[in-house]
Design an enzyme around this catalytic site. Structure first.
Site, mmCIF file in Angstrom:
data_model
loop_
_atom_site.group_PDB
_atom_site.id
_atom_site.type_symbol
_atom_site.label_atom_id
_atom_site.label_comp_id
_atom_site.label_asym_id
_atom_site.label_seq_id
_atom_site.Cartn_x
_atom_site.Cartn_y
_atom_site.Cartn_z
ATOM 1 N N LYS A 1 0.831 -1.214 0.000
ATOM 2 C CA LYS A 1 0.000 0.000 0.000
ATOM 3 C C LYS A 1 0.861 1.258 0.000
ATOM 4 C CE LYS A 1 -2.262 1.493 3.710
ATOM 5 N NZ LYS A 1 -1.879 2.933 3.856
ATOM 6 N N ASP A 58 -6.395 0.916 0.268
ATOM 7 C CA ASP A 58 -6.540 1.313 1.664
ATOM 8 C C ASP A 58 -7.949 0.943 2.129
ATOM 9 O OD1 ASP A 58 -8.222 3.177 0.527
ATOM 10 O OD2 ASP A 58 -7.042 4.921 1.125
#
Length: 222
Positions: A145, A163
């Protein structure tokens, strides 16, 4: 028709000019190692400059936090602060902004300074997915991420930031099965779902992420 089409097309009508502005700001980092971010009217903060090291630090700050907090810290620390502040000063700025992991984030940012040349080299690559693998291997504190977030923010169009906002959106639309944790396998599954939406709507991954974030938060940030 994909389940998300109508919402994304509506979001495009509402904030396309801000998404285009943000993409241009990101591309400036890739091309010039410098940009000026302007988050108005979504955040009441004056425009400020950032370079690639500053942006890599921002992506460390937003992990398990928020984009707004990261933006406020990034503006206050500034380009030179991310390069030169001693641990104590950097920690104090992060702590005063209310970050739960101020000491850990300050430590990671200081470690990041030794990787500035590497980050600039990464910015010159063409393939975001290959660049992501190098970042995850090389940068302390970066998972998929954080690496994807950094790459998108320096002008790469071909990686997705999975996310909590994006994963929840995909779960709600039935595009992927709900998961308690985002493993590498789940991350890539979510990214594949987003690639299909991008292709269907004629958007890049970078643009799509900004539109979905807007749908979930009412803001176009980064």
């Amino acid at each position: 028709m994909i389940p998300a089409r109508e919402e994304i097309e509506q979001a495009k009508k509402e904030v396309e000019k801000y998404v285009k502005q943000r993409i241009k700001e990101f591309k400036n980092l890739k091309e010039k190692n410098l940009t000026t971010f302007d988050f108005r009217p979504f955040v009441d903060i004056q425009p400020y400059q950032a370079d690639i090291l500053s942006e890599a630090s921002f992506c460390i700050l937003t992990a398990n936090s928020s984009a707004v907090m990261g933006i406020k810290i990034q503006k206050e620390v500034g380009i030179e602060g991310f390069k030169k502040y001693p641990f104590e000063k950097l920690f104090e700025v992060i702590r005063k902004k209310g970050h739960r992991f101020a000491a850990q984030r300050a430590e990671r940012i200081i470690k990041l300074r030794d990787k500035e040349d590497f980050l600039i080299e990464i910015s010159r690559e063409d393939d975001g997915k290959k660049a992501r693998e190098k970042l995850v291997k090389e940068i302390y504190g970066y998972g998929y991420k954080e690496a994807s977030h950094f790459l998108r923010n320096i002008g790469f169009d071909d990686v997705a930031i999975i996310d909590r906002h994006i994963s929840r959106f995909l779960f709600e639309k039935g595009l992927v099965k709900p998961r308690k944790t985002i493993t590498k396998k789940v991350y890539l599954e979510c990214e594949e779902a987003l690639e299909k939406i991008s292709a269907d709507l004629g958007l890049t991954q970078a643009e799509l992420d900004l539109y979905i974030f807007y749908i979930k938060t009412g803001k176009v940030l980064k």
